[in-house]
Design a protein around this motif. Structure first.
Motif, PDB file in Angstrom:
ATOM      1  N   PHE A  10      35.995  12.598  44.260  1.00 21.04           N
ATOM      2  CA  PHE A  10      36.752  11.852  43.443  1.00 21.04           C
ATOM      3  C   PHE A  10      36.308  11.506  42.233  1.00 21.04           C
ATOM      4  O   PHE A  10      37.134  11.671  41.164  1.00 21.04           O
ATOM      5  CB  PHE A  10      37.420  10.763  44.662  1.00 21.04           C
ATOM      6  CG  PHE A  10      38.352   9.906  43.799  1.00 21.04           C
ATOM      7  CD1 PHE A  10      39.557  10.452  43.357  1.00 21.04           C
ATOM      8  CD2 PHE A  10      37.985   8.647  43.456  1.00 21.04           C
ATOM      9  CE1 PHE A  10      40.587   9.295  42.729  1.00 21.04           C
ATOM     10  CE2 PHE A  10      39.003   7.639  42.907  1.00 21.04           C
ATOM     11  CZ  PHE A  10      40.305   8.104  42.353  1.00 21.04           C
ATOM     12  N   THR A  11      34.977  10.833  42.206  1.00 19.82           N
ATOM     13  CA  THR A  11      34.404  10.402  40.975  1.00 19.82           C
ATOM     14  C   THR A  11      33.807  11.264  40.416  1.00 19.82           C
ATOM     15  O   THR A  11      33.576  11.173  39.166  1.00 19.82           O
ATOM     16  CB  THR A  11      33.691   9.008  41.671  1.00 19.82           C
ATOM     17  OG1 THR A  11      34.275   8.018  42.186  1.00 19.82           O
ATOM     18  CG2 THR A  11      33.013   8.620  40.356  1.00 19.82           C
ATOM     19  N   LEU A 114      37.737   1.010  43.205  1.00 16.22           N
ATOM     20  CA  LEU A 114      39.016   1.993  43.190  1.00 16.22           C
ATOM     21  C   LEU A 114      39.072   2.255  44.669  1.00 16.22           C
ATOM     22  O   LEU A 114      38.178   2.670  45.322  1.00 16.22           O
ATOM     23  CB  LEU A 114      38.715   3.178  42.394  1.00 16.22           C
ATOM     24  CG  LEU A 114      38.901   2.940  41.093  1.00 16.22           C
ATOM     25  CD1 LEU A 114      37.392   2.628  40.544  1.00 16.22           C
ATOM     26  CD2 LEU A 114      39.188   4.249  40.392  1.00 16.22           C
ATOM     27  N   SER A 115      40.362   2.482  45.043  1.00 16.21           N
ATOM     28  CA  SER A 115      40.797   3.149  46.318  1.00 16.21           C
ATOM     29  C   SER A 115      41.151   4.418  45.711  1.00 16.21           C
ATOM     30  O   SER A 115      41.714   4.566  44.697  1.00 16.21           O
ATOM     31  CB  SER A 115      41.893   2.661  46.977  1.00 16.21           C
ATOM     32  OG  SER A 115      43.035   2.611  46.072  1.00 16.21           O
ATOM     33  N   LEU A 136      41.652   0.975  55.311  1.00 18.52           N
ATOM     34  CA  LEU A 136      40.436   0.855  54.340  1.00 18.52           C
ATOM     35  C   LEU A 136      40.851   0.177  52.801  1.00 18.52           C
ATOM     36  O   LEU A 136      40.305  -0.712  52.377  1.00 18.52           O
ATOM     37  CB  LEU A 136      39.729   2.130  53.972  1.00 18.52           C
ATOM     38  CG  LEU A 136      38.538   1.931  53.094  1.00 18.52           C
ATOM     39  CD1 LEU A 136      37.243   1.005  53.663  1.00 18.52           C
ATOM     40  CD2 LEU A 136      37.906   3.460  52.827  1.00 18.52           C
ATOM     41  N   THR A 137      42.061   0.510  52.357  1.00 16.83           N
ATOM     42  CA  THR A 137      42.547  -0.044  51.098  1.00 16.83           C
ATOM     43  C   THR A 137      42.856  -1.367  51.289  1.00 16.83           C
ATOM     44  O   THR A 137      42.348  -2.239  50.389  1.00 16.83           O
ATOM     45  CB  THR A 137      43.684   0.811  50.547  1.00 16.83           C
ATOM     46  OG1 THR A 137      43.374   2.031  50.437  1.00 16.83           O
ATOM     47  CG2 THR A 137      44.422   0.280  49.495  1.00 16.83           C
ATOM     48  N   LEU A 150      37.641  -6.786  39.969  1.00 16.96           N
ATOM     49  CA  LEU A 150      38.738  -5.934  39.827  1.00 16.96           C
ATOM     50  C   LEU A 150      38.950  -4.869  40.713  1.00 16.96           C
ATOM     51  O   LEU A 150      37.900  -4.174  40.979  1.00 16.96           O
ATOM     52  CB  LEU A 150      38.510  -5.349  38.389  1.00 16.96           C
ATOM     53  CG  LEU A 150      39.596  -4.631  37.705  1.00 16.96           C
ATOM     54  CD1 LEU A 150      40.989  -5.563  37.570  1.00 16.96           C
ATOM     55  CD2 LEU A 150      39.148  -4.198  36.275  1.00 16.96           C
ATOM     56  N   PHE A 151      40.304  -4.575  41.275  1.00 14.64           N
ATOM     57  CA  PHE A 151      40.323  -3.406  42.260  1.00 14.64           C
ATOM     58  C   PHE A 151      41.508  -2.657  41.592  1.00 14.64           C
ATOM     59  O   PHE A 151      42.651  -3.184  41.289  1.00 14.64           O
ATOM     60  CB  PHE A 151      40.748  -3.930  43.425  1.00 14.64           C
ATOM     61  CG  PHE A 151      41.112  -3.295  44.363  1.00 14.64           C
ATOM     62  CD1 PHE A 151      40.420  -2.153  44.843  1.00 14.64           C
ATOM     63  CD2 PHE A 151      42.352  -3.259  45.240  1.00 14.64           C
ATOM     64  CE1 PHE A 151      40.886  -1.419  45.881  1.00 14.64           C
ATOM     65  CE2 PHE A 151      42.750  -2.598  45.921  1.00 14.64           C
ATOM     66  CZ  PHE A 151      42.180  -1.189  46.588  1.00 14.64           C
ATOM     67  N   VAL A 152      41.370  -1.205  41.502  1.00 13.88           N
ATOM     68  CA  VAL A 152      42.316  -0.508  40.975  1.00 13.88           C
ATOM     69  C   VAL A 152      43.054   0.352  42.457  1.00 13.88           C
ATOM     70  O   VAL A 152      42.024   1.142  42.738  1.00 13.88           O
ATOM     71  CB  VAL A 152      41.855   0.617  39.908  1.00 13.88           C
ATOM     72  CG1 VAL A 152      42.887   1.291  39.700  1.00 13.88           C
ATOM     73  CG2 VAL A 152      41.223  -0.238  38.876  1.00 13.88           C
TER      74      VAL A 152
END
Length: 264
Positions: A10-11, A114-115, A136-137, A150-152
């Motif tokens: 993903f990243t 990030l999720s 998990l999110t 910070l969470f996106v």
């Protein structure tokens, strides 16, 4: 600004293929930061496809924090590969994520969690994938709030669940999907960025021929790797292991960052 990204496919940017490599949302965030700040941003990306969360928050995280000079911003996403395997321990994944949060805090590095986007609509056993991803999110959102990180949350983004944002393997985002994630991250960091939206359109029909080809080209190879105990990321390293200058222009639109420009 020195920004390092750690995680899995993903990243790394799998699905946003440009030239001989892949770009992805983290590259776009680095470029967006450079444009917003009007200056060159130093960028590293240690993410490797197929990685489980434990090596991400141990090997990758420690390598990220050991960069010279030290990073000022770090993004972390992980756990998606874990959640697709039997015996997934969600409590352990939350513990590993919290370890990473504490480690960054101790090092004085700003962190963004990030999720990943929810791929379950197009996957076999999608209900299981969705249930684990949602759990998990929720756990990561709670610990982010607890530590003021910070969470996106891309998992809860309904728009990105449309098939128009996904690659043919239905597991990785395509270029549009990565652009949407990048815009969300930049907006969360306080840089005005319009959400990327694909024009509405009908969902492509899935015939039995389409499904047979999908299973042959994507599902069966994945199953074979699991049976062999191998990963698509075996023998791979992060694409930008050292600080790489990202200028405040739009060269990223047509090609990925040239690794030959990496600073010593």
């Amino acid at each position: 600004m020195r920004y390092v990204a750690i995680g899995d496919s993903f990243t790394e940017g799998v699905g946003d293929e440009v030239g001989d490599g892949c770009r992805g949302w983290a590259d776009l965030v680095a470029s967006g930061l450079a444009r917003a700040l009007g200056e060159t941003v130093e960028y590293a990306n240690l993410a490797v496809r197929g990685r489980l969360l434990e090596p991400i928050v141990t090997t990758q995280l420690e390598a990220a924090l050991a960069l010279e000079p030290a990073p000022t911003l770090l993004t972390l996403n992980g756990g998606g590969n874990d959640s697709m395997r039997p015996g997934c321990d969600l409590e352990r994944l939350a513990e590993l994520t919290e370890h990473a949060v504490r480690r960054c805090a101790a090092a004085g590095v700003r962190m963004v969690l990030l999720s990943g986007a929810d791929p379950s609509a197009g996957l076999p056993l999608g209900r299981v994938v969705h249930r684990r991803g949602a759990a998990l999110t929720e756990a990561v959102a709670a610990l982010a709030a607890r530590h003021d990180v910070l969470f996106v949350d891309m998992f809860s983004d309904q728009e990105i669940r449309r098939s128009h944002y996904w690659s043919p393997d239905r597991l990785h985002l395509n270029a549009d999907g990565h652009r949407r994630v990048a815009a969300s991250v930049l907006a969360a960091l306080g840089h005005a960025e319009a959400a990327h939206v694909v024009a509405p359109g009908p969902t492509p029909a899935r015939s039995w021929r389409t499904e047979a080809r999908y299973y042959r080209e994507h599902v069966l190879p994945w199953l074979h790797r699991r049976l062999r105990g191998s990963s698509s990321g075996d023998d791979r390293a992060g694409k930008y292991p050292d600080w790489t200058p990202v200028p405040p222009d739009d060269r990223w639109i047509t090609k990925p960052i040239d690794p030959d420009l990496a600073t010593p």
